[in-house]
Design a protein around this motif. Structure first.
Motif, PDB file in Angstrom:
ATOM      1  N   GLU A 221      12.699  17.389  10.787  1.00 21.63           N
ATOM      2  CA  GLU A 221      11.967  16.040  10.619  1.00 21.63           C
ATOM      3  C   GLU A 221      10.285  15.915  11.199  1.00 21.63           C
ATOM      4  OE1 GLU A 221      13.523  14.456   8.212  1.00 21.63           O
ATOM      5  OE2 GLU A 221      11.633  12.944   8.216  1.00 21.63           O
ATOM      6  N   PRO A 222      10.615  16.459  12.573  1.00 26.24           N
ATOM      7  CA  PRO A 222       9.080  16.142  13.101  1.00 26.24           C
ATOM      8  C   PRO A 222       8.160  17.013  12.569  1.00 26.24           C
ATOM      9  CG  PRO A 222      10.651  16.600  14.897  1.00 26.24           C
ATOM     10  CD  PRO A 222      11.389  16.760  13.536  1.00 26.24           C
ATOM     11  N   TYR A 223       8.274  18.237  12.042  1.00 27.06           N
ATOM     12  CA  TYR A 223       7.318  18.880  11.283  1.00 27.06           C
ATOM     13  C   TYR A 223       6.912  18.227   9.756  1.00 27.06           C
ATOM     14  CZ  TYR A 223       8.772  23.004  14.438  1.00 27.06           C
ATOM     15  OH  TYR A 223       9.042  23.625  15.404  1.00 27.06           O
ATOM     16  N   ILE A 224       7.660  17.839   9.362  1.00 27.16           N
ATOM     17  CA  ILE A 224       7.382  17.248   8.115  1.00 27.16           C
ATOM     18  C   ILE A 224       6.576  16.023   8.526  1.00 27.16           C
ATOM     19  CG2 ILE A 224       8.387  15.777   6.194  1.00 27.16           C
ATOM     20  CD1 ILE A 224      10.774  17.586   5.850  1.00 27.16           C
ATOM     21  N   GLU A 225       6.841  15.131   9.260  1.00 24.11           N
ATOM     22  CA  GLU A 225       6.031  14.095   9.727  1.00 24.11           C
ATOM     23  C   GLU A 225       4.733  14.489  10.167  1.00 24.11           C
ATOM     24  OE1 GLU A 225       6.933  10.725   9.912  1.00 24.11           O
ATOM     25  OE2 GLU A 225       8.754  11.162   9.042  1.00 24.11           O
ATOM     26  N   ARG A 226       4.688  15.358  10.723  1.00 28.72           N
ATOM     27  CA  ARG A 226       3.261  16.147  11.268  1.00 28.72           C
ATOM     28  C   ARG A 226       2.436  16.454   9.967  1.00 28.72           C
ATOM     29  NH1 ARG A 226       3.699  20.881  14.838  1.00 28.72           N
ATOM     30  NH2 ARG A 226       3.989  22.086  12.645  1.00 28.72           N
ATOM     31  N   GLU A 227       3.083  17.245   8.934  1.00 26.34           N
ATOM     32  CA  GLU A 227       2.368  17.517   7.879  1.00 26.34           C
ATOM     33  C   GLU A 227       1.759  16.362   7.373  1.00 26.34           C
ATOM     34  OE1 GLU A 227       1.326  20.457   7.251  1.00 26.34           O
ATOM     35  OE2 GLU A 227       2.461  21.645   8.803  1.00 26.34           O
ATOM     36  N   LEU A 228       2.722  15.487   7.066  1.00 29.90           N
ATOM     37  CA  LEU A 228       2.408  14.155   6.197  1.00 29.90           C
ATOM     38  C   LEU A 228       1.215  13.468   6.891  1.00 29.90           C
ATOM     39  CD1 LEU A 228       5.636  13.049   5.093  1.00 29.90           C
ATOM     40  CD2 LEU A 228       4.162  14.084   3.625  1.00 29.90           C
ATOM     41  N   ALA A 229       1.180  13.338   8.165  1.00 30.19           N
ATOM     42  CA  ALA A 229       0.382  12.658   8.958  1.00 30.19           C
ATOM     43  C   ALA A 229      -1.056  13.403   8.974  1.00 30.19           C
ATOM     44  CB  ALA A 229       0.663  12.284  10.409  1.00 30.19           C
ATOM     45  N   SER A 230      -1.169  14.629   8.704  1.00 33.42           N
ATOM     46  CA  SER A 230      -2.384  15.359   8.609  1.00 33.42           C
ATOM     47  C   SER A 230      -3.106  15.379   7.375  1.00 33.42           C
ATOM     48  CB  SER A 230      -2.158  16.895   9.046  1.00 33.42           C
ATOM     49  OG  SER A 230      -1.500  17.490   8.087  1.00 33.42           O
ATOM     50  N   LEU A 231      -2.343  14.803   6.344  1.00 30.18           N
ATOM     51  CA  LEU A 231      -2.787  14.686   4.949  1.00 30.18           C
ATOM     52  C   LEU A 231      -3.966  13.726   4.976  1.00 30.18           C
ATOM     53  CD1 LEU A 231       0.194  15.153   2.652  1.00 30.18           C
ATOM     54  CD2 LEU A 231      -1.611  16.750   2.992  1.00 30.18           C
ATOM     55  N   ASP A 232      -4.833  13.917   4.296  1.00 30.04           N
ATOM     56  CA  ASP A 232      -5.837  12.761   3.976  1.00 30.04           C
ATOM     57  C   ASP A 232      -5.405  11.992   2.745  1.00 30.04           C
ATOM     58  OD1 ASP A 232      -8.161  11.406   3.648  1.00 30.04           O
ATOM     59  OD2 ASP A 232      -9.119  13.074   2.368  1.00 30.04           O
ATOM     60  N   LYS A 233      -4.492  11.401   2.832  1.00 34.10           N
ATOM     61  CA  LYS A 233      -3.777  10.556   1.648  1.00 34.10           C
ATOM     62  C   LYS A 233      -3.177   9.230   2.113  1.00 34.10           C
ATOM     63  CE  LYS A 233      -3.312  14.040  -1.881  1.00 34.10           C
ATOM     64  NZ  LYS A 233      -4.121  14.653  -1.175  1.00 34.10           N
ATOM     65  N   LYS A 234      -3.078   8.453   1.313  1.00 31.90           N
ATOM     66  CA  LYS A 234      -2.348   7.071   1.429  1.00 31.90           C
ATOM     67  C   LYS A 234      -0.922   7.663   1.836  1.00 31.90           C
ATOM     68  CE  LYS A 234      -0.686   3.592  -1.392  1.00 31.90           C
ATOM     69  NZ  LYS A 234      -0.963   2.907  -2.727  1.00 31.90           N
ATOM     70  N   GLU A 235      -0.172   6.551   2.780  1.00 33.25           N
ATOM     71  CA  GLU A 235       1.154   7.109   2.985  1.00 33.25           C
ATOM     72  C   GLU A 235       1.922   7.120   1.816  1.00 33.25           C
ATOM     73  OE1 GLU A 235       4.167   4.993   6.062  1.00 33.25           O
ATOM     74  OE2 GLU A 235       1.970   4.142   5.968  1.00 33.25           O
ATOM     75  N   LEU A 236       2.714   7.927   1.734  1.00 29.93           N
ATOM     76  CA  LEU A 236       3.658   8.058   0.602  1.00 29.93           C
ATOM     77  C   LEU A 236       4.975   7.298   1.066  1.00 29.93           C
ATOM     78  CD1 LEU A 236       3.938   9.713  -2.058  1.00 29.93           C
ATOM     79  CD2 LEU A 236       5.083  11.405  -0.612  1.00 29.93           C
ATOM     80  N   PHE A 237       5.551   6.434  -0.310  1.00 29.87           N
ATOM     81  CA  PHE A 237       6.541   5.654  -0.064  1.00 29.87           C
ATOM     82  C   PHE A 237       7.909   5.809  -0.750  1.00 29.87           C
ATOM     83  CE2 PHE A 237       3.305   3.968  -3.185  1.00 29.87           C
ATOM     84  CZ  PHE A 237       4.104   4.081  -4.122  1.00 29.87           C
ATOM     85  N   TRP A 238       7.989   7.306  -0.971  1.00 32.56           N
ATOM     86  CA  TRP A 238       9.272   7.611  -1.441  1.00 32.56           C
ATOM     87  C   TRP A 238       9.892   8.808  -0.269  1.00 32.56           C
ATOM     88  CZ3 TRP A 238       5.669   8.649  -5.640  1.00 32.56           C
ATOM     89  CH2 TRP A 238       5.710   7.617  -6.565  1.00 32.56           C
ATOM     90  N   THR A 239      10.961   8.416   0.220  1.00 32.35           N
ATOM     91  CA  THR A 239      11.576   9.431   1.272  1.00 32.35           C
ATOM     92  C   THR A 239      11.962  10.711   0.719  1.00 32.35           C
ATOM     93  OG1 THR A 239      12.638   7.506   2.304  1.00 32.35           O
ATOM     94  CG2 THR A 239      13.576   9.461   2.775  1.00 32.35           C
ATOM     95  N   LEU A 240      12.385  10.883  -0.503  1.00 31.96           N
ATOM     96  CA  LEU A 240      12.670  12.334  -0.948  1.00 31.96           C
ATOM     97  C   LEU A 240      11.263  12.912  -1.320  1.00 31.96           C
ATOM     98  CD1 LEU A 240      15.695  11.403  -3.261  1.00 31.96           C
ATOM     99  CD2 LEU A 240      15.635  11.859  -0.866  1.00 31.96           C
ATOM    100  N   GLY A 241      10.374  12.184  -1.673  1.00 31.18           N
ATOM    101  CA  GLY A 241       8.992  12.641  -2.098  1.00 31.18           C
ATOM    102  C   GLY A 241       8.361  13.285  -0.615  1.00 31.18           C
ATOM    103  N   LYS A 242       8.624  12.303   0.257  1.00 30.86           N
ATOM    104  CA  LYS A 242       7.795  12.713   1.662  1.00 30.86           C
ATOM    105  C   LYS A 242       8.531  13.883   1.976  1.00 30.86           C
ATOM    106  CE  LYS A 242       7.494   8.969   4.755  1.00 30.86           C
ATOM    107  NZ  LYS A 242       7.900   7.805   5.021  1.00 30.86           N
ATOM    108  N   ARG A 243       9.617  14.133   2.024  1.00 32.04           N
ATOM    109  CA  ARG A 243      10.298  15.476   2.316  1.00 32.04           C
ATOM    110  C   ARG A 243       9.827  16.607   1.584  1.00 32.04           C
ATOM    111  NH1 ARG A 243      16.526  15.556   2.007  1.00 32.04           N
ATOM    112  NH2 ARG A 243      16.446  13.682   3.094  1.00 32.04           N
TER     113      ARG A 243
END
Ligand code: SF4
Ligand code: SF4
Lengths: 321, 368
Positions: A221-243
């Motif tokens: 999970e933390p790796y996924i969070e880190r990757e998402l945080a490094s994106l220059d994008k609006k926060e995604l709001f679908w749990t499955l999509g985030k993964r």
């Protein structure tokens, strides 16, 4: 008489089954999981759903039909959200209503449709207690069962993180694979990726082609969070999509895989957008190939097989094998 | 800065009113057409929902016409609309366009970002000017809704076919070009006057039909193949589940003003026996309003939505039960870029025939 609770083998089954099963068993119920997806499941599902629905919903309804007549309750919670500021999918939010619409018979099992909405960071305790109250009035017993169930879930997730597929992790059978020459990430919603009937044995076929398969659930999970945080994008709001998005970036950047297959159901709302972002990013980097595999009830096995083989050839070719 | 924005029915009238008042230059995309859809479908993911695709067509035509900034609404889920902006950005970037996108997000929890975005839009304008611009946009919305509602009432009763639409588009043009509130009042007055002078057949046997479904599909006549007009000409008076001012009220004005959202609560309550939870988009509204239309004695309900639209698929699954429980015909019609006009109109006509037949039968039963 022991109360029988049916759990359909669809939607978030692969994400939560150890939790659900242990919880109900601890509360003294007998848990019956619907049979593995097969043609009959799909046929039943098709009969009771609108044709616009996506394949996983149709399959899920098929599983519910499979349980009817065998159980007293069907556990079909309204899973709105399992984490802050994120949702699963609008269809999950209307699931119990759609089920109630078809289970009108007096004989039909009752639906346990607890609403789980953690999008605001609370609601877990209430959800657990409400579900448990169908079996006992003792809140301590309910909570205790939940804690036991949760530790089962954690054990299961650890096994998957270590590289086991859910099927293996559930049966606790450790399988050894031949060392593979390639590895491919198969990303998608768990109910697609791990359902060998709807994906026509995608994972097995890859393995037969000497390809090691990695899935999003194998990324911490933390790796996924880190990757998402490094994106220059609006926060995604679908749990499955985030993964999916996080795992794709992780596998891609860490060069853990030689190719990515994104499995989505045809007409899936969230995936039509998440998949687009993933594909565009990977294609832009031009280092590893990515394939979009859209499945629906009309997909033919032969077609999928050809596509998988072509993809594996392409991966090999790029790798100079 | 030259701002453009996506079309949705007559919303452009309010948005340009707002931007003009702020002194910001805007480029209105050409009204949605085959061209917009073609551009949109070639560039967008195939399984994206239709509004995303048409938006892309709108943007590209406007960017070609000199726009450099896109104004777009955001959202926090659960439906796709809230993530449109990111996907659209990627699509346009890959297609080689340079632009800036200002996404107006609902203020929940992050009022400061919203403020900074509004600042950006405002350029050098003062807060008073912002207030004036907001007021202008709001008044224009109300004026547009008023005209549309009148058209819905009069069209099925018009004597000369098409005369309502002529007045409607003239009135909308006047509203669009009004520069001050006084001019706007005058425009509305002219519209009302023209409508009341129109020759109508008062005693025509008019059917009443409610239109429910996904907001973009029901508001944008190009994608719904002019459903309102077609029905009007078939002698059907329609009521839409959403008028733009209602939508703004529900979405832009915060929940802190509860008396304004009471309408929404009422609809949710009506929906409750069938759908007990918000499902994103307009799904809950579609259910609640269908129930309401039945209680209000409408002859039927038409449910419109774009292919793969998630909330409306939930709604569609439940509507047949409402239809049989409450004895009101309901038809769900799915729209996408491949929907053929002829086939679609045939389905509308068949539905209207059914309603007429039911009504006639109902009368004989009542008389005997
Ligand atoms: S997330 Fe996609 S596949 Fe899953 S239920 Fe929703 S639309 Fe269907
Ligand atoms: S409401 Fe329907 S059309 Fe709108 S974003 Fe959601 S899925 Fe797409």
């Amino acid at each position: 008489m022991i109360v029988k609770v049916g759990i359909p083998r669809g939607l978030l089954y692969y994400d939560y089954i150890p939790l659900w099963k242990t919880f109900f068993e601890r509360l003294g119920a007998e848990v019956i999981v619907s049979d593995a997806t097969c043609k009959q499941t799909l046929d039943h599902g098709l009969r009771v759903t609108v044709d616009d629905a996506c394949l996983p919903i149709k399959v899920y309804f098929g599983h519910v039909m499979n349980l009817c007549g065998r159980v007293d309750y069907i556990f079909a919670p309204r899973i709105v959200s399992v984490e802050r500021r994120s949702y699963i999918c609008p269809k999950f939010m209307g699931l119990p209503d759609m089920l109630r619409n078809i289970l009108t018979d007096d004989e039909a099992p009752k639906i346990i449709d607890t609403c789980i909405d953690l999008s605001k960071g609370r609601g877990l305790v209430d959800g657990v207690l409400e579900t448990g109250r169908h079996f006992t009035r003792d809140p301590i017993k309910i909570w205790w069962s939940y804690l036991k169930a949760r530790s089962e879930l954690i054990r299961y997730r650890k096994a998957v993180l270590a590289g086991q597929l859910p099927e293996q992790a559930l049966t606790k059978k450790v399988m050894n694979h031949e060392p593979a020459e390639l590895s491919v990430a198969v990303l998608g919603h768990s109910y697609n990726v791990y359902d060998s009937y709807t994906t026509m044995n995608l994972i097995k076929k890859l393995r037969q082609n000497n390809v090691a398969v990695l899935t999003a659930e194998m990324v911490p999970e933390p790796y996924i969070e880190r990757e998402l945080a490094s994106l220059d994008k609006k926060e995604l709001f679908w749990t499955l999509g985030k993964r999916i998005l996080g795992a794709a970036n992780y596998f891609h950047k860490a060069q853990r895989v030689d190719g990515i297959i994104h499995v989505a159901s045809f007409g899936c709302g969230p995936d039509s957008l998440v998949g687009e972002i993933v594909t565009r990013q990977v294609r832009r980097a031009q280092d590893i190939p990515i394939m979009e595999l859209n499945i629906d009830e009309h997909s033919g096995e032969a077609g999928i097989l050809t596509r998988i083989e072509a993809f594996v050839d392409m991966v090999k070719w790029r790798k100079g094998l | 800065m030259k701002i453009t924005f996506p079309h949705m029915g007559n919303l452009y009238i309010a948005i340009t009113g707002f931007l003009e008042e702020l002194g910001v230059e805007s480029v209105i995309p050409p009204k949605p057409s085959k061209a917009a859809i073609n551009i949109g479908t070639t560039l967008s993911p195939e399984s994206a929902c239709l509004p995303l695709k048409v938006n892309i067509g709108d943007y590209i035509q406007a960017l070609e016409n000199g726009a450099d900034t896109i104004l777009m609404a955001g959202g926090v889920g659960p439906c796709r609309f809230g993530y449109y902006c990111e996907v659209q950005k990627e699509i346009l970037k890959d297609a080689g366009y340079n632009f800036e996108m200002i996404v107006i997000e609902p203020p929940c929890g992050r009022p400061l970002t919203l403020l900074s975005k509004i600042r950006k839009l405002m350029g050098g304008a003062s807060w008073t000017e912002l207030y004036r611009a907001g007021r202008m946009a709001w008044q224009k919305l109300l004026a547009v809704d008023e005209i549309e509602k009148m058209a819905h009432f009069i069209r099925p009763r018009e004597v000369e076919r098409g005369s309502t639409s002529v007045i409607e588009s003239k009135a909308l043009k006047l509203i669009h070009s009004a520069k001050t509130l006084t001019e706007l009042k005058e425009a509305s007055y002219q519209g009302r006057k023209a409508f009341s002078a129109l020759q109508v057949q008062e005693d025509r046997d008019v059917l009443k039909v409610g239109i429910v479904g996904e907001i973009y599909t029901i508001l944008e006549p190009f994608v719904n193949l002019n459903t309102e007009q077609v029905l009007g000409h078939l002698g059907v008076q329609i009521e839409r589940m959403i008028y733009m001012s209602d939508w703004v009220r529900a979405n832009i004005i915060p929940d802190a003003l509860p008396f304004l959202s009471s309408e929404h609560k009422r609809t949710a309550k009506l929906a409750k026996p069938y759908l007990n939870h918000f499902v994103g988009g307009d799904g809950l509204e579609s259910i609640g309003k269908s129930v309401e239309y039945s209680y209000r004695g409408f002859d039927g309900v038409i449910h419109l939505f774009p292919l793969t639209c998630m909330p409306e698929i939930v709604a569609k699954s439940l509507l047949p039960t409402i239809s049989s429980d409450l004895d009101i015909p309901i038809t769900s019609l799915v729209l996408d870029e491949h929907t053929g006009e002829a086939g679609f109109i045939t389905r509308l006509e068949a539905f209207v025939d059914l309603l007429r037949w039911r009504k006639a039968k109902g009368k004989t039963v009542a008389n005997s």
